[in-house]
Design a protein around this motif. Structure first.
Motif, mmCIF file in Angstrom:
data_model
loop_
_atom_site.group_PDB
_atom_site.id
_atom_site.type_symbol
_atom_site.label_atom_id
_atom_site.label_comp_id
_atom_site.label_asym_id
_atom_site.label_seq_id
_atom_site.Cartn_x
_atom_site.Cartn_y
_atom_site.Cartn_z
ATOM 1 N N ARG A 8 -3.448 -1.648 3.144
ATOM 2 C CA ARG A 8 -3.554 -2.091 1.752
ATOM 3 C C ARG A 8 -2.451 -1.463 0.911
ATOM 4 N NH1 ARG A 8 -8.966 -0.656 3.026
ATOM 5 N NH2 ARG A 8 -8.732 1.310 1.957
ATOM 6 N N LYS A 9 -1.980 -2.215 -0.067
ATOM 7 C CA LYS A 9 -0.991 -1.686 -1.000
ATOM 8 C C LYS A 9 -1.662 -1.036 -2.204
ATOM 9 C CE LYS A 9 2.948 -4.626 -0.006
ATOM 10 N NZ LYS A 9 3.921 -5.565 -0.577
ATOM 11 N N ARG A 10 -2.931 -1.380 -2.450
ATOM 12 C CA ARG A 10 -3.674 -0.803 -3.578
ATOM 13 C C ARG A 10 -4.991 -0.247 -3.040
ATOM 14 N NH1 ARG A 10 -3.408 -3.141 -9.124
ATOM 15 N NH2 ARG A 10 -3.199 -0.931 -9.503
ATOM 16 N N PRO A 11 -5.469 0.839 -3.624
ATOM 17 C CA PRO A 11 -6.685 1.475 -3.105
ATOM 18 C C PRO A 11 -7.968 0.727 -3.482
ATOM 19 C CG PRO A 11 -5.973 2.590 -5.090
ATOM 20 C CD PRO A 11 -4.916 1.554 -4.780
ATOM 21 N N ASN A 12 -9.002 1.037 -2.749
ATOM 22 C CA ASN A 12 -10.359 0.614 -3.078
ATOM 23 C C ASN A 12 -11.162 1.860 -3.438
ATOM 24 O OD1 ASN A 12 -10.094 -2.170 -2.492
ATOM 25 N ND2 ASN A 12 -10.465 -1.787 -0.324
ATOM 26 N N PHE A 90 -24.311 1.422 3.229
ATOM 27 C CA PHE A 90 -24.204 0.217 4.046
ATOM 28 C C PHE A 90 -22.804 -0.395 4.042
ATOM 29 C CE2 PHE A 90 -25.322 -1.335 -0.121
ATOM 30 C CZ PHE A 90 -24.586 -2.503 -0.268
ATOM 31 N N PHE A 91 -21.934 0.077 3.153
ATOM 32 C CA PHE A 91 -20.567 -0.445 3.132
ATOM 33 C C PHE A 91 -19.781 0.159 4.293
ATOM 34 C CE2 PHE A 91 -21.486 -0.398 -1.565
ATOM 35 C CZ PHE A 91 -21.483 -1.776 -1.754
ATOM 36 N N PRO A 92 -18.879 -0.613 4.908
ATOM 37 C CA PRO A 92 -18.035 -0.042 5.964
ATOM 38 C C PRO A 92 -17.165 1.100 5.414
ATOM 39 C CG PRO A 92 -17.941 -2.439 6.020
ATOM 40 C CD PRO A 92 -18.664 -2.063 4.756
ATOM 41 N N GLU A 93 -17.106 2.187 6.147
ATOM 42 C CA GLU A 93 -16.324 3.361 5.736
ATOM 43 C C GLU A 93 -14.867 3.004 5.472
ATOM 44 O OE1 GLU A 93 -14.466 7.162 7.964
ATOM 45 O OE2 GLU A 93 -16.586 6.785 8.409
ATOM 46 N N ARG A 94 -14.310 2.107 6.277
ATOM 47 C CA ARG A 94 -12.883 1.755 6.185
ATOM 48 C C ARG A 94 -12.508 1.111 4.848
ATOM 49 N NH1 ARG A 94 -15.305 -2.402 8.802
ATOM 50 N NH2 ARG A 94 -14.729 -4.512 8.127
ATOM 51 N N TRP A 95 -13.487 0.621 4.106
ATOM 52 C CA TRP A 95 -13.207 -0.081 2.861
ATOM 53 C C TRP A 95 -12.697 0.825 1.751
ATOM 54 C CZ3 TRP A 95 -17.729 -3.971 1.666
ATOM 55 C CH2 TRP A 95 -17.632 -5.072 2.532
ATOM 56 N N PHE A 96 -13.118 2.101 1.723
ATOM 57 C CA PHE A 96 -12.896 2.922 0.535
ATOM 58 C C PHE A 96 -11.957 4.093 0.770
ATOM 59 C CE2 PHE A 96 -17.021 0.869 -0.094
ATOM 60 C CZ PHE A 96 -16.713 0.140 -1.227
ATOM 61 N N ASP A 97 -11.068 4.268 -0.200
ATOM 62 C CA ASP A 97 -10.134 5.388 -0.198
ATOM 63 C C ASP A 97 -10.667 6.538 -1.041
ATOM 64 O OD1 ASP A 97 -7.894 3.934 1.208
ATOM 65 O OD2 ASP A 97 -8.281 2.603 -0.496
ATOM 66 N N TRP A 173 -1.803 7.304 -5.589
ATOM 67 C CA TRP A 173 -2.322 6.929 -4.266
ATOM 68 C C TRP A 173 -1.224 6.345 -3.393
ATOM 69 C CZ3 TRP A 173 -2.868 2.152 -1.724
ATOM 70 C CH2 TRP A 173 -3.643 2.190 -0.554
ATOM 71 N N GLN A 174 -1.207 6.755 -2.152
ATOM 72 C CA GLN A 174 -0.271 6.207 -1.170
ATOM 73 C C GLN A 174 -1.078 5.717 0.014
ATOM 74 O OE1 GLN A 174 3.199 6.091 -1.444
ATOM 75 N NE2 GLN A 174 2.799 6.704 -3.550
ATOM 76 N N PRO A 175 -0.727 4.554 0.557
ATOM 77 C CA PRO A 175 -1.424 4.080 1.768
ATOM 78 C C PRO A 175 -1.235 5.088 2.899
ATOM 79 C CG PRO A 175 0.043 2.375 0.902
ATOM 80 C CD PRO A 175 0.322 3.641 0.129
ATOM 81 N N THR A 176 -2.262 5.235 3.709
ATOM 82 C CA THR A 176 -2.147 6.135 4.865
ATOM 83 C C THR A 176 -1.357 5.433 5.951
ATOM 84 O OG1 THR A 176 -4.273 5.353 5.660
ATOM 85 C CG2 THR A 176 -4.267 7.409 4.409
ATOM 86 N N SER A 177 -0.654 6.228 6.718
ATOM 87 C CA SER A 177 0.192 5.632 7.764
ATOM 88 C C SER A 177 -0.584 5.385 9.029
ATOM 89 C CB SER A 177 1.378 6.531 8.051
ATOM 90 O OG SER A 177 0.956 7.844 8.304
#
Length: 177
Positions: A8-12, A90-97, A173-177
């Motif tokens: 993602r280019k922008r965080p959640n 219940f939300f997938p962990e991967r969704w949130f920064d 915020w920077q996307p993780t590599s």
């Protein structure tokens, strides 16, 4: 909006907390400050019928978690969202920064929920939830600890400070590599 690699280019951001802690107020101001999309899950559930009926005792819809996650999947993968909901496990962990848990003093919370017309059972249930920090514990069990932040939300000054802090976080915020 998603890079070729799928990052993602922008965080959640997930903003959670007991009802009455200022989630929607915070999310609305944060969305305005950052141009992220505010997703109020309660409104989404009602508007798109993502529920399994009405709970008379708790005076709310019975959330269908699978339907909610299916509805949000594409938007969350795209990024740039602020999700506003009192639950988080219940939300997938991967969704949130970042997972923000708003916390409010019990007397302040009691007054807010009373003004909303909560019945005694719903009122005491939510106050107990806040006393025992149920939502903070739920967030810590569901997401990596470095993504979870508790923020005081008693006054408009607290909310303004939280929005400012989170706006700075979004800008850095920077996307993780």
């Amino acid at each position: 909006m998603v890079e070729e690699s799928g990052r993602r280019k922008r965080p959640n951001i997930l903003v959670t907390g007991t009802p009455g802690t200022g989630k929607t107020t915070t999310c609305t101001a944060l969305a305005e400050a950052t141009q992220l999309r505010h997703i109020n899950v309660g409104d989404l559930v009602r508007d798109k019928n993502l529920h399994d009926g009405w709970d008379d005792e708790l005076d709310c819809f019975v959330l269908n978690e699978d339907l909610v996650c299916d509805e949000l999947e594409d938007q969350m993968e795209e990024g740039g969202n602020i999700v506003d909901y009192h639950g988080c496990d219940f939300f997938p962990e991967r969704w949130f920064d970042c997972v923000v848990v708003l916390q409010t003093d019990n007397t302040v919370l009691y007054d807010r929920l009373s003004r909303r017309g909560y019945n005694e059972s719903k009122l005491s249930n939510n106050i107990e939830c806040e006393i025992f920090q149920v939502l903070l514990e739920e967030a810590k069990e569901s997401y990596p600890e470095d993504r979870v932040i508790a923020m005081k939300s008693d006054t408009i000054e607290d909310i303004n400070r939280n929005v400012s802090t989170l706006t700075d976080w979004v800008r850095n915020w920077q996307p993780t590599s």
